[in-house]
Scaffold this active site. Structure first.
Site, mmCIF file in Angstrom:
data_model
loop_
_atom_site.group_PDB
_atom_site.id
_atom_site.type_symbol
_atom_site.label_atom_id
_atom_site.label_comp_id
_atom_site.label_asym_id
_atom_site.label_seq_id
_atom_site.Cartn_x
_atom_site.Cartn_y
_atom_site.Cartn_z
ATOM 1 N N PHE A 244 0.831 -1.207 0.000
ATOM 2 C CA PHE A 244 0.000 0.000 0.000
ATOM 3 C C PHE A 244 0.863 1.254 0.000
ATOM 4 O O PHE A 244 2.054 1.220 0.305
ATOM 5 C CB PHE A 244 -0.918 0.034 1.229
ATOM 6 C CG PHE A 244 -0.171 0.078 2.550
ATOM 7 C CD1 PHE A 244 0.352 1.263 3.043
ATOM 8 C CD2 PHE A 244 0.004 -1.074 3.300
ATOM 9 C CE1 PHE A 244 1.045 1.313 4.248
ATOM 10 C CE2 PHE A 244 0.691 -1.040 4.511
ATOM 11 C CZ PHE A 244 1.209 0.154 4.981
ATOM 12 N N GLU A 246 -0.050 4.878 1.866
ATOM 13 C CA GLU A 246 -1.093 5.379 2.765
ATOM 14 C C GLU A 246 -0.784 6.778 3.271
ATOM 15 O O GLU A 246 0.280 7.019 3.847
ATOM 16 C CB GLU A 246 -1.248 4.415 3.942
ATOM 17 C CG GLU A 246 -2.373 4.778 4.905
ATOM 18 C CD GLU A 246 -2.542 3.703 5.966
ATOM 19 O OE1 GLU A 246 -3.230 2.702 5.679
ATOM 20 O OE2 GLU A 246 -1.951 3.852 7.057
ATOM 21 N N GLY A 413 -0.259 -0.829 10.715
ATOM 22 C CA GLY A 413 -1.398 -1.577 11.213
ATOM 23 C C GLY A 413 -2.295 -1.969 10.060
ATOM 24 O O GLY A 413 -1.820 -2.381 9.004
ATOM 25 N N SER A 419 -1.326 2.968 12.724
ATOM 26 C CA SER A 419 0.020 2.408 12.655
ATOM 27 C C SER A 419 0.843 3.081 13.736
ATOM 28 O O SER A 419 0.416 4.071 14.333
ATOM 29 C CB SER A 419 0.640 2.650 11.277
ATOM 30 O OG SER A 419 -0.118 2.029 10.248
ATOM 31 N N HIS A 437 6.834 -6.525 12.749
ATOM 32 C CA HIS A 437 6.795 -5.753 11.496
ATOM 33 C C HIS A 437 5.407 -5.247 11.150
ATOM 34 O O HIS A 437 5.244 -4.495 10.193
ATOM 35 C CB HIS A 437 7.337 -6.588 10.340
ATOM 36 C CG HIS A 437 6.330 -7.485 9.670
ATOM 37 N ND1 HIS A 437 5.578 -8.418 10.343
ATOM 38 C CD2 HIS A 437 5.962 -7.596 8.362
ATOM 39 C CE1 HIS A 437 4.798 -9.059 9.495
ATOM 40 N NE2 HIS A 437 5.002 -8.585 8.290
ATOM 41 N N GLY A 440 -0.119 -8.472 11.792
ATOM 42 C CA GLY A 440 -0.257 -9.916 11.660
ATOM 43 C C GLY A 440 -1.695 -10.288 11.331
ATOM 44 O O GLY A 440 -2.647 -9.766 11.926
#
Length: 513
Positions: A244, A246, A413, A419, A437, A440
């Site tokens: 992405f 963002e 996130g 995030s 990272h 998940g």
């Protein structure tokens, strides 16, 4: 594609890839060992608030250590990722522990969220399964010199312009960037050095990228013709899946002094780019799998899982893979940089704004680094697969601008919530300088599609996020409900002393691959 389908696809790739062993018409006769916990629950012994031990049994050479808390353990136990933590612990030359970050889930060979380090002096190996198919998939964070007030009224216009400027999707390409074979060699060998020379990057960019944007000892000669063919038209493109670009806003600052050093402030607009080495890196991995199986057979390495195919670090197959992997990693650094260049044009033309690189981290990589083991510093080959480097203040590999506060650790996130930006902390010495990272996955892509309402665009708009995707299917697969809450993951990382919270970023507009 669901998790089960992904497993089948990757297994076929490992077994049918066109490799030297296939050309001889044989399947590598690899020695097999019994998986430590095959078909039975993996026990977890609590060490503290953030760590659990997987006891060493059978062929395991070291214990496993899983970073998690009670909220995350149920989802972690749902797939076979914990078995993979134990399986990785059986590989030759592993030191310390087989590690799992709190965003762990099932992957090819190694779990996603896995970290393992190998000592070539002890017969250590390199395993493509410990890097993954998307070599140097990573994240670039850029800070804009405008605030939310300037962007909110124009977020749809800005997102649409970004969608037009940064090609997305499986076959995404940008026609005006045409590389010659020689250009591609330079990209793979020089990394961001090429981008600076060609005007796509500044010296400031290069200084704020992991390894300054170039992995040494890259060997483009070991990259196959098919990998080159796939990579030539794809430089400066997002790709598909969870990739992405963002647009966000810093909506909370936890550590004002550190945030100021990073160039972040509350209300500031940001851009985060998540992508990797595209088809070139995928092909490098595919090309290596059969070769590594043959190498494991030749060196009589018993494997508990053929997806852990590996070769001794000093062997020719390992050196060829490491050279090709480094070339793909350098391509990925440049790929994110070129997309940042296109994005800068968009921000300048629409807002008269500039974008400054905060940091760029890779989270699918194997690199030689120096870490202390058993009281002695050693040169280790650290595999991070779905894990981010997180070095503390004072570490020599932290950029000088951040030497007093630690390396920025960028944790995306989902596209509906938030995030995080962290700073590497001293506890990361226990994880070879590593942290999580991302959030998940909770759901497979097929399950996310099944549960999706079909009103994803409206649902995200209600959350205050405008999204454009290369396909509706990709957006549905990446809806927030398909992921863990990244705040829970980050809380474990902070409790474990791997990194500390600096700032939270809320999404405003997102371009999905």
């Amino acid at each position: 594609m669901g998790r089960r389908d992904e497993r089948k696809k990757r297994k076929r790739a490992a077994e049918t890839a066109e490799t030297p062993e296939r050309s001889r018409g044989s399947r590598a006769r690899v020695l097999a060992a019994a998986p430590p916990y095959a078909g039975r629950p993996v026990p977890l012994e609590r060490l503290d608030a953030a760590r659990w031990r997987v006891p060493k049994v059978g062929a395991m050479r070291v214990d496993g250590i899983v970073y998690a808390d009670e909220r995350l353990l149920p989802s972690i136990a749902e797939d076979r990722a914990l078995e993979q933590v134990a399986n990785v612990a059986t590989l030759p030359g592993i030191v310390g522990h087989s590690l799992a970050m709190p965003d762990i889930h099932w992957g090819y060979g190694f779990p996603i969220g896995g970290v393992a380090a190998f000592d070539e002096q002890r017969g250590g190996v390199v395993s493509p399964g410990g890097v993954g198919y998307d070599i140097n998939c990573g994240v670039r964070l850029l800070a804009a010199d405008v605030g939310l007030g300037a962007v909110r009224p124009r977020i749809e216009e800005l997102t649409r312009a970004l969608f037009e400027a940064v090609p997305a999707g499986v076959g995404g390409k940008r026609a005006e960037l045409r590389l010659s074979d020689r250009d591609l060699d330079d990209v793979m060998r020089e990394g961001l050095g090429w981008a600076v020379r060609e005007g796509f990057a500044t010296p400031h960019d290069a200084a704020h990228v992991e390894e300054r944007g170039v992995i040494d000892d890259a060997a483009p000669a070991y990259v196959s013709a098919r990998a080159r063919e796939r990579g030539l038209p794809q430089l400066g493109t997002l790709g598909s899946g969870n990739h992405f670009a963002e647009i966000g806003v810093v909506d909370e600052v936890f550590a004002p002094r550190v945030a100021e050093v990073f160039g972040l402030r509350e209300g500031q607009v940001t851009l985060m780019i998540h992508s990797g080495s595209r088809g070139l890196g995928h092909q490098v991995c595919t090309d290596s799998l059969g070769v590594m199986l043959r190498a494991a057979a030749d060196h009589e390495i018993a494997l508990v899982d053929r997806q852990l195919a590996c070769a001794p670090i000093r062997s020719e197959p390992a050196q060829r893979y490491l050279g090709a992997m480094a070339a793909a990693a350098n391509y990925a650094f440049v790929n994110r940089q070129v997309m940042a260049h296109w994005a800068r044009v968009v921000f300048d033309e629409l807002l008269g704004a500039s974008l400054t690189t905060v940091y760029d981290v890779c989270h699918n990589i194997a690199k030689f680094e120096r870490h202390e083991v058993d009281g002695r510093e050693r040169r280790l080959l650290v595999h991070r697969k779905g894990a981010t480097r997180a070095l503390p203040a004072g570490h020599p590999s932290v950029p000088p601008a951040y030497a007093d506060v630690g390396q920025p650790v960028i944790i995306p996130g989902d596209m509906g919530r938030y995030s995080f930006v962290l700073a590497g902390a001293a506890g990361s010495r226990d994880t070879f300088g590593s942290a999580c990272h991302g959030a998940g996955r909770l759901l497979s892509r097929s399950e996310a599609k099944r549960r999706g309402s079909g009103e994803h665009a409206r649902e995200l708009r209600e959350m205050g996020v405008f999204v454009m995707g290369a396909s509706k299917a990709t957006v549905v697969e990446e809806m927030p409900f398909a992921y863990k809450d990244v705040a829970d993951v980050v809380e474990v990382v902070a409790a474990g002393g791997l990194a500390s919270r600096v700032a939270r970023i809320r999404p405003l507009g997102c371009v999905k691959g």
